[in-house]
Write an enzyme that holds these catalytic residues in place. Structure first.
Site, short mmCIF file in Angstrom:
data_model
loop_
_atom_site.label_atom_id
_atom_site.label_comp_id
_atom_site.label_asym_id
_atom_site.label_seq_id
_atom_site.Cartn_x
_atom_site.Cartn_y
_atom_site.Cartn_z
N LYS A 47 0.84 -1.21 0.00
CA LYS A 47 0.00 0.00 0.00
C LYS A 47 0.87 1.26 0.00
O LYS A 47 0.36 2.37 -0.09
CB LYS A 47 -0.89 0.04 1.26
N LYS A 49 2.47 2.21 2.61
CA LYS A 49 2.20 2.83 3.92
C LYS A 49 3.28 2.38 4.91
O LYS A 49 3.48 1.19 5.13
CB LYS A 49 0.82 2.37 4.40
N1 C2G Z 1 -10.53 6.35 10.24
C1 C2G Z 1 -11.56 7.17 10.73
N2 C2G Z 1 -11.25 8.37 11.27
C2 C2G Z 1 -9.95 8.78 11.36
C3 C2G Z 1 -8.90 7.94 10.89
C4 C2G Z 1 -9.22 6.72 10.33
O1 C2G Z 1 -12.76 6.81 10.64
N3 C2G Z 1 -9.70 9.99 11.90
C5 C2G Z 1 -10.91 5.07 9.64
C6 C2G Z 1 -10.46 4.96 8.17
O2 C2G Z 1 -11.41 5.61 7.32
C7 C2G Z 1 -10.44 3.45 7.96
C8 C2G Z 1 -10.06 2.92 9.37
O3 C2G Z 1 -10.26 4.00 10.30
O4 C2G Z 1 -11.74 2.96 7.62
C9 C2G Z 1 -8.62 2.47 9.44
O5 C2G Z 1 -7.81 3.55 8.99
P1 C2G Z 1 -6.32 3.19 8.47
O6 C2G Z 1 -5.63 2.37 9.50
O7 C2G Z 1 -5.68 4.44 7.96
O8 C2G Z 1 -6.67 2.22 7.24
P2 C2G Z 1 -6.10 2.27 5.75
O9 C2G Z 1 -4.62 2.33 5.78
O10 C2G Z 1 -6.88 3.29 5.05
O11 C2G Z 1 -6.43 0.78 5.22
O12 C2G Z 1 -8.20 -2.46 2.26
C10 C2G Z 1 -8.44 -1.26 2.95
C11 C2G Z 1 -7.19 -0.72 3.58
O13 C2G Z 1 -6.49 -1.72 4.29
C12 C2G Z 1 -7.56 0.44 4.50
#
Ligand code: C2G
Length: 138
Positions: A47, A49
């Site tokens: 990703k 990340k």
């Molecule tokens: N999230 C949220 N509010 C925030 C930060 C994050 O609602 N202030 C939500 C994101 O929208 C996501 C979840 O928390 O639904 C997890 O966020 P991340 O760990 O950043 O996930 P991400 O890297 O976007 O991975 O296949 C999908 C991916 O693996 C998603």
């Protein structure tokens, strides 16, 4: 006997914070069983990340959140359809930074995107930590 409502969501959940918690709590309120697929370190590099906390710690933190019923590893982009079928998922949900990206799952289950929690993100926490260190750890 009413079928249990199963919900699934996917994410990295690095430096677990209130935005993550609020999302998981809202998801659990939609049904009976909340499954969270936590991105592995290998998948995060796919990703693009960078995470601070390794997968095994991120997974054990998430599975110990009261509203979470099960944690599975997220190894790739392609596993969602088989996950939805394997765990008899009724609702697939993500934060709205992903709006539309997973609509192909509508063939298999409900797909919803919930508002992200404002003013918090792992990136922001890292930036705030860096400026704190600049000021106080010089
Ligand atoms: N999230 C949220 N509010 C925030 C930060 C994050 O609602 N202030 C939500 C994101 O929208 C996501 C979840 O928390 O639904 C997890 O966020 P991340 O760990 O950043 O996930 P991400 O890297 O976007 O991975 O296949 C999908 C991916 O693996 C998603």
């Amino acid at each position: 006997m009413k079928k249990e409502i199963h919900i699934i969501t996917y994410g990295t959940f690095d430096m677990f914070h209130i935005g993550h918690l609020r999302l998981l709590q809202r998801l659990k309120s939609l049904g009976d069983k909340l499954i969270v697929a936590v991105s592995t370190d290998e998948f995060n590099s796919i990703k693009g990340k960078k995470t601070l906390i390794p997968y095994d710690q991120r997974a054990v933190i998430v599975e110990n959140i009261k509203c979470v019923d099960m944690v599975i590893p997220e190894n790739n982009w392609e596993q969602k359809i088989s996950d939805v079928q394997k765990f008899r998922v009724d609702i697939f949900a993500m934060g709205d930074d992903w709006t539309g990206k997973f609509d192909f799952l509508k063939e298999y289950c409900d797909v919803i995107y919930l508002d992200r929690t404002k003013n918090i993100s792992t990136t922001q926490l890292k930036q705030e930590l860096n400026s704190f260190l600049d000021i106080y750890e010089k």
